[in-house]
Design a protein around this motif. Sequence first.
Motif, PDB file in Angstrom:
ATOM      1  N   SER A 177       0.853  -1.186   0.000  1.00 10.78           N
ATOM      2  CA  SER A 177       0.000   0.000   0.000  1.00 10.78           C
ATOM      3  C   SER A 177       0.896   1.246   0.000  1.00 10.78           C
ATOM      4  CB  SER A 177      -0.869  -0.007   1.256  1.00 10.78           C
ATOM      5  OG  SER A 177      -1.384   1.290   1.471  1.00 10.78           O
ATOM      6  N   GLU A 178       0.469   2.269  -0.723  1.00 13.80           N
ATOM      7  CA  GLU A 178       1.229   3.527  -0.748  1.00 13.80           C
ATOM      8  C   GLU A 178       1.290   4.182   0.633  1.00 13.80           C
ATOM      9  OE1 GLU A 178      -1.522   2.684  -2.306  1.00 13.80           O
ATOM     10  OE2 GLU A 178      -2.903   4.360  -2.640  1.00 13.80           O
ATOM     11  N   THR A 179       0.390   3.784   1.519  1.00 18.09           N
ATOM     12  CA  THR A 179       0.356   4.361   2.875  1.00 18.09           C
ATOM     13  C   THR A 179       1.413   3.719   3.779  1.00 18.09           C
ATOM     14  OG1 THR A 179      -2.014   4.550   2.516  1.00 18.09           O
ATOM     15  CG2 THR A 179      -1.256   4.978   4.736  1.00 18.09           C
ATOM     16  N   THR A 180       1.743   2.455   3.533  1.00 14.95           N
ATOM     17  CA  THR A 180       2.692   1.731   4.401  1.00 14.95           C
ATOM     18  C   THR A 180       3.691   0.940   3.555  1.00 14.95           C
ATOM     19  OG1 THR A 180       1.119  -0.082   4.480  1.00 14.95           O
ATOM     20  CG2 THR A 180       1.061   1.465   6.316  1.00 14.95           C
ATOM     21  N   PRO A 181       4.617   1.650   2.908  1.00 11.69           N
ATOM     22  CA  PRO A 181       5.465   0.955   1.926  1.00 11.69           C
ATOM     23  C   PRO A 181       6.776   0.376   2.476  1.00 11.69           C
ATOM     24  CG  PRO A 181       5.763   3.331   1.770  1.00 11.69           C
ATOM     25  CD  PRO A 181       4.801   3.107   2.894  1.00 11.69           C
ATOM     26  N   LEU A 182       7.055   0.528   3.772  1.00 15.19           N
ATOM     27  CA  LEU A 182       8.424   0.297   4.243  1.00 15.19           C
ATOM     28  C   LEU A 182       8.792  -1.158   4.523  1.00 15.19           C
ATOM     29  CD1 LEU A 182       8.773   3.437   6.559  1.00 15.19           C
ATOM     30  CD2 LEU A 182       9.465   3.161   4.162  1.00 15.19           C
ATOM     31  N   SER A 183       7.934  -1.893   5.240  1.00 15.51           N
ATOM     32  CA  SER A 183       8.395  -3.197   5.724  1.00 15.51           C
ATOM     33  C   SER A 183       8.549  -4.234   4.612  1.00 15.51           C
ATOM     34  CB  SER A 183       7.468  -3.726   6.825  1.00 15.51           C
ATOM     35  OG  SER A 183       6.149  -3.820   6.347  1.00 15.51           O
ATOM     36  N   ALA A 184       7.860  -4.069   3.488  1.00 16.90           N
ATOM     37  CA  ALA A 184       8.038  -5.023   2.380  1.00 16.90           C
ATOM     38  C   ALA A 184       9.477  -4.944   1.856  1.00 16.90           C
ATOM     39  CB  ALA A 184       7.043  -4.743   1.258  1.00 16.90           C
ATOM     40  N   LEU A 185      10.051  -3.740   1.892  1.00 16.25           N
ATOM     41  CA  LEU A 185      11.447  -3.582   1.453  1.00 16.25           C
ATOM     42  C   LEU A 185      12.393  -4.319   2.400  1.00 16.25           C
ATOM     43  CD1 LEU A 185      11.370   0.221   0.527  1.00 16.25           C
ATOM     44  CD2 LEU A 185      11.607  -1.685  -1.091  1.00 16.25           C
ATOM     45  N   ALA A 186      12.092  -4.218   3.711  1.00  9.91           N
ATOM     46  CA  ALA A 186      12.914  -4.928   4.690  1.00  9.91           C
ATOM     47  C   ALA A 186      12.799  -6.435   4.490  1.00  9.91           C
ATOM     48  CB  ALA A 186      12.479  -4.534   6.107  1.00  9.91           C
ATOM     49  N   LEU A 187      11.592  -6.887   4.154  1.00 11.71           N
ATOM     50  CA  LEU A 187      11.385  -8.323   3.913  1.00 11.71           C
ATOM     51  C   LEU A 187      12.183  -8.775   2.682  1.00 11.71           C
ATOM     52  CD1 LEU A 187       9.737 -10.905   4.755  1.00 11.71           C
ATOM     53  CD2 LEU A 187       8.048 -10.211   3.063  1.00 11.71           C
ATOM     54  N   ALA A 188      12.173  -7.951   1.636  1.00 12.24           N
ATOM     55  CA  ALA A 188      12.890  -8.310   0.401  1.00 12.24           C
ATOM     56  C   ALA A 188      14.393  -8.448   0.676  1.00 12.24           C
ATOM     57  CB  ALA A 188      12.642  -7.235  -0.666  1.00 12.24           C
ATOM     58  N   GLU A 189      14.928  -7.538   1.475  1.00 11.44           N
ATOM     59  CA  GLU A 189      16.356  -7.585   1.817  1.00 11.44           C
ATOM     60  C   GLU A 189      16.662  -8.847   2.623  1.00 11.44           C
ATOM     61  OE1 GLU A 189      17.242  -3.897   3.864  1.00 11.44           O
ATOM     62  OE2 GLU A 189      19.278  -3.904   3.022  1.00 11.44           O
ATOM     63  N   LEU A 190      15.784  -9.133   3.558  1.00 13.77           N
ATOM     64  CA  LEU A 190      15.966 -10.305   4.422  1.00 13.77           C
ATOM     65  C   LEU A 190      15.888 -11.612   3.616  1.00 13.77           C
ATOM     66  CD1 LEU A 190      14.395 -10.696   7.913  1.00 13.77           C
ATOM     67  CD2 LEU A 190      13.974 -12.474   6.244  1.00 13.77           C
ATOM     68  N   TYR A 191      15.012 -11.655   2.617  1.00 19.04           N
ATOM     69  CA  TYR A 191      14.907 -12.851   1.772  1.00 19.04           C
ATOM     70  C   TYR A 191      16.256 -13.147   1.090  1.00 19.04           C
ATOM     71  CZ  TYR A 191       9.759 -13.527   1.900  1.00 19.04           C
ATOM     72  OH  TYR A 191       8.465 -13.814   2.268  1.00 19.04           O
ATOM     73  N   ILE A 192      16.918 -12.087   0.626  1.00 19.14           N
ATOM     74  CA  ILE A 192      18.217 -12.275  -0.038  1.00 19.14           C
ATOM     75  C   ILE A 192      19.211 -12.868   0.965  1.00 19.14           C
ATOM     76  CG2 ILE A 192      20.197 -11.034  -1.070  1.00 19.14           C
ATOM     77  CD1 ILE A 192      17.862 -11.203  -3.000  1.00 19.14           C
ATOM     78  N   GLU A 193      19.193 -12.324   2.168  1.00 15.89           N
ATOM     79  CA  GLU A 193      20.096 -12.808   3.206  1.00 15.89           C
ATOM     80  C   GLU A 193      19.819 -14.281   3.540  1.00 15.89           C
ATOM     81  OE1 GLU A 193      20.077  -9.921   6.369  1.00 15.89           O
ATOM     82  OE2 GLU A 193      21.252 -11.316   7.602  1.00 15.89           O
ATOM     83  N   ALA A 194      18.557 -14.671   3.469  1.00 13.03           N
ATOM     84  CA  ALA A 194      18.182 -16.059   3.780  1.00 13.03           C
ATOM     85  C   ALA A 194      18.588 -17.009   2.654  1.00 13.03           C
ATOM     86  CB  ALA A 194      16.680 -16.145   4.020  1.00 13.03           C
ATOM     87  N   GLY A 195      18.920 -16.461   1.479  1.00 14.89           N
ATOM     88  CA  GLY A 195      19.349 -17.323   0.374  1.00 14.89           C
ATOM     89  C   GLY A 195      18.329 -17.461  -0.738  1.00 14.89           C
ATOM     90  N   ILE A 196      17.260 -16.682  -0.685  1.00 14.53           N
ATOM     91  CA  ILE A 196      16.293 -16.705  -1.792  1.00 14.53           C
ATOM     92  C   ILE A 196      16.937 -15.963  -2.968  1.00 14.53           C
ATOM     93  CG2 ILE A 196      14.016 -15.900  -2.555  1.00 14.53           C
ATOM     94  CD1 ILE A 196      13.056 -16.320   0.351  1.00 14.53           C
ATOM     95  N   PRO A 197      17.063 -16.601  -4.118  1.00 12.05           N
ATOM     96  CA  PRO A 197      17.783 -15.971  -5.234  1.00 12.05           C
ATOM     97  C   PRO A 197      17.197 -14.611  -5.655  1.00 12.05           C
ATOM     98  CG  PRO A 197      17.411 -18.296  -5.678  1.00 12.05           C
ATOM     99  CD  PRO A 197      16.620 -17.972  -4.440  1.00 12.05           C
ATOM    100  N   ALA A 198      18.084 -13.726  -6.105  1.00  9.57           N
ATOM    101  CA  ALA A 198      17.670 -12.396  -6.559  1.00  9.57           C
ATOM    102  C   ALA A 198      16.622 -12.518  -7.656  1.00  9.57           C
ATOM    103  CB  ALA A 198      18.882 -11.636  -7.084  1.00  9.57           C
ATOM    104  N   GLY A 199      15.657 -11.620  -7.640  1.00  3.67           N
ATOM    105  CA  GLY A 199      14.631 -11.589  -8.688  1.00  3.67           C
ATOM    106  C   GLY A 199      13.359 -12.339  -8.315  1.00  3.67           C
ATOM    107  N   LEU A 200      13.430 -13.157  -7.271  1.00  5.40           N
ATOM    108  CA  LEU A 200      12.234 -13.936  -6.932  1.00  5.40           C
ATOM    109  C   LEU A 200      11.209 -13.145  -6.148  1.00  5.40           C
ATOM    110  CD1 LEU A 200      13.717 -17.411  -6.203  1.00  5.40           C
ATOM    111  CD2 LEU A 200      12.111 -16.796  -7.986  1.00  5.40           C
TER     112      LEU A 200
END
Length: 488
Positions: A177-200
């Motif tokens: 949502s345009e009202t709460t855009p922040l935590s999805a970005l944190a989740l995306a960064e964390l996914y990379i750290e967990a080993g989920i390949p880039a682009g997924l």
Amino acid sequence: MKAQPKASHFINGSFVEDEGGRAIDVLYPATGETIAKLHSATENIIELAVESARSAQAEWAALKPIERGRILRRAADLLRERNEELSRLETLDTGKPIQETLVADAASAADALEYLGSVVAGFNGEFIELGGPFAYTRREPLGVCVGIGAWNYPIQIAAWKSAPALAMGNAMVFKPSETTPLSALALAELYIEAGIPAGLFNVVQGYGDVGASLVSHPHVDKVSLTGSVPTGQKVMALAGGHMKHATMELGGKSPIIVFDDSDLENAIGGAMLGNFYSSGQVCSNGTRVFVQDGVYDRFLNRLAERTKTIRMGDPLDEDVQMGPIVSRAQHDKVMDYIRIGRDEDGARLITGGNAPKMQGFESGNFIEPTVFADVTDDMRIAREEIFGPVMSVLRFSDEDEAIARANDTEFGLAAGVFTADLSRGHRVVSRLQAGTCWINAYNLTPVEMPFGGYKKSGIGRENALAALGHYSQVKSVYVETGDVASPY
Ligand code: NAD
């Protein structure tokens, strides 16, 4: 207070900016101050995100499900380790009290990743005996899935959509949502750290037009929306035009039925939980509370007494139980409904109803927990989704009447029944038109249980094995073991 991410979007494993997009100012709902400045996605950003998802998906889908699941479970562990910092971010973005975000947001996202990452290896097709020849079915991914989120549970929604999508071998482009855009970005960064390949898992920011562009993109195969019914109708029509898979998690006006024989303190606790948690901004809230004649007055007295003790204030203070509404626009909409309840509908306001100025948070979007009594079925406050801390209490006499009135709505997301009579609990629930029902409880949504709506409240289910079904398609394979019986 600042919560500025490195850039607006997260694509192919990196933060990406394009200042050509419309500005999105992120405000802390408790003070109104700007905590981040982002940009809505341009066509170029949308294209990049969809194409990076598309090119990453095939290799991911080729992994054994148990391997994909292992990586998702690592992401669950990381979410739990970071729970405190993620909860703080969610509180800044939504205004929900830290007391809630510590237990209901990143933690619920972790549950989804852990559960779906665990069960996916056992989620297979069927073997079909045909008396010689046989058939089997394969559960195949859809390809690129788009997730579009609402503002009340931002990281939970992002995980409830991406966990089943990724578990089944899909890639996702997520628009918060345009009202709460922040935590999805944190989740995306964390996914990379967990080993989920880039682009997924890619995150693009934007208003409704960005959501619509994603849905109609030729390389997108599915959309899952969490939002209001009017938005759901638009997105469903758009997806239908392109014959795409769609899951809709929409709004509600859910009933709670309290019978004379129920444990009154529990029923009141359930009704409060189902109306005031997250300042009432919960899709499944039981905003029509039907109370039987025999306990009606006692229910109202105790409800008012207990509601007055709710501690409202600084969302970052762990003792605070209720924060502000997410935005000024939503605040004004809720206050308008309180006025309608009082003036147009003529309901009896028994507690709350004001927008208090909290000391140190004078510009915050606070609204008192509000209860209207003697509400009737035709009143607007009993028919329309308010999405704020406004409870309507309605009086009833017998079981059939309560069920008919509870079902008399275009929505069908959830429902609750409080009674000491076990048979009645099950009997009533079997007749309620709602996707999720509770007996002697309210608003508990463990990830093991499917969640979704009847009627206009939605199509499809999130969580449980049901979610894996909605992020896959079935291929039937017929195998001949003899000769071909051809008439030619
Ligand atoms: P909303 O419908 O205004 O917006 C939801 C999302 O859709 C946002 O990301 C928005 O940008 C996007 N959007 C808007 N127009 C669009 C379009 N034409 N095409 C594509 N995307 C578009 O909802 P909201 O105000 O953010 O959230 C509150 C609503 O969400 C309430 O009705 C609530 O009941 C519902 N909700 C449902 C669930 C559920 O699981 N059933 C959970 C949370 C919230």
